[in-house]
Write a protein that holds these residues in place. Sequence first.
Motif, PDB file in Angstrom:
ATOM      1  N   TYR A 142     -50.902 -47.631 -13.395  1.00  0.00           N
ATOM      2  CA  TYR A 142     -51.430 -48.579 -14.389  1.00  0.00           C
ATOM      3  C   TYR A 142     -50.711 -49.935 -14.261  1.00  0.00           C
ATOM      4  O   TYR A 142     -50.238 -50.282 -13.205  1.00  0.00           O
ATOM      5  CB  TYR A 142     -51.331 -48.006 -15.814  1.00  0.00           C
ATOM      6  N   GLU A 143     -50.612 -50.671 -15.378  1.00  0.00           N
ATOM      7  CA  GLU A 143     -50.101 -52.047 -15.296  1.00  0.00           C
ATOM      8  C   GLU A 143     -48.596 -52.136 -15.098  1.00  0.00           C
ATOM      9  O   GLU A 143     -48.069 -53.165 -14.730  1.00  0.00           O
ATOM     10  CB  GLU A 143     -50.486 -52.826 -16.561  1.00  0.00           C
ATOM     11  N   THR A 174     -52.291 -49.473  -6.589  1.00  0.00           N
ATOM     12  CA  THR A 174     -52.683 -48.826  -7.842  1.00  0.00           C
ATOM     13  C   THR A 174     -51.513 -48.085  -8.479  1.00  0.00           C
ATOM     14  O   THR A 174     -51.465 -47.894  -9.677  1.00  0.00           O
ATOM     15  CB  THR A 174     -53.825 -47.832  -7.568  1.00  0.00           C
ATOM     16  N   GLY A 205     -54.895 -53.871 -19.390  1.00  0.00           N
ATOM     17  CA  GLY A 205     -54.215 -52.724 -18.786  1.00  0.00           C
ATOM     18  C   GLY A 205     -53.371 -51.920 -19.750  1.00  0.00           C
ATOM     19  O   GLY A 205     -53.281 -52.216 -20.940  1.00  0.00           O
TER      20      GLY A 205
END
Length: 239
Positions: free
Chosen positions: A124-125, A148, A68
């Motif tokens: 993202y992560e 998400t 990620g």
Amino acid sequence: MCCVLIGNLMRIDILTLFPEMFHNVLENSILRIAQEKKLVSFHLHNIRDFSTDKHKCVDDKPYGGGAGMVIKPEPIFNAVEAVEAKEDLASKKILLTPQGKTFDQNIADDLSKEARLMIICGHYEGFDERIRSGIDAQEISIGDYVLTGGEIPAMVIIDAVVRLVPNVLGGNGSLQNESFTNGTLEYPQYTRPAEYRGMRVPEILKSGNHRKVEEWRMKEAIKRTQERRPDLLDKKTKE
Ligand code: ADE
């Protein structure tokens, strides 16, 4: 230090990589009415616009390796500072992350009293840790699952908060009785017809005896909470 809502306009700034996701939600139902009544104003800001990178890059690979991408500190710090300066009013900042405190009706109630909110959505992560430590924000999660990004959580929080801003909803009787406000779930509700497919409205609700109706509703609210969410009653007795 944040300001408590004294006048009647709450400002909500939303920092996101996907501002378009918000349009439908903010332009319908109660959120639309709140804006039309000039009780709330929404301001969408694209975090990407605050990247000084020539490719407008906002994320990068994690130090130490791993899957990620991580949101870089620079565009977030730039965005927070530039947006904060748009108004001479300090904002209560909220960072959306599954690692935050779980959102509930009490938090919604507290936030509804603020004059200005700034909601920061990740994607993202996750965020570079320096965003957490360097920005004075309350970290909030909407539940123990990973989405998400923070956009849907932001919409959930905005909806729950704005409907509590004074005068957004018609009468505030509906707020007093709804689920969680009194630490219980709401009692069963019925409307016409009095009988539908053999299922009848309880006689007491048609009796016109307000005291009896209130007693019935309180009893049913407690019964329902005991059956479905006994944890709420435990919490109430500990208070
Ligand atoms: N971002 C990803 N998952 C989230 C969650 N559960 N709550 C808040 N922000 C999030």
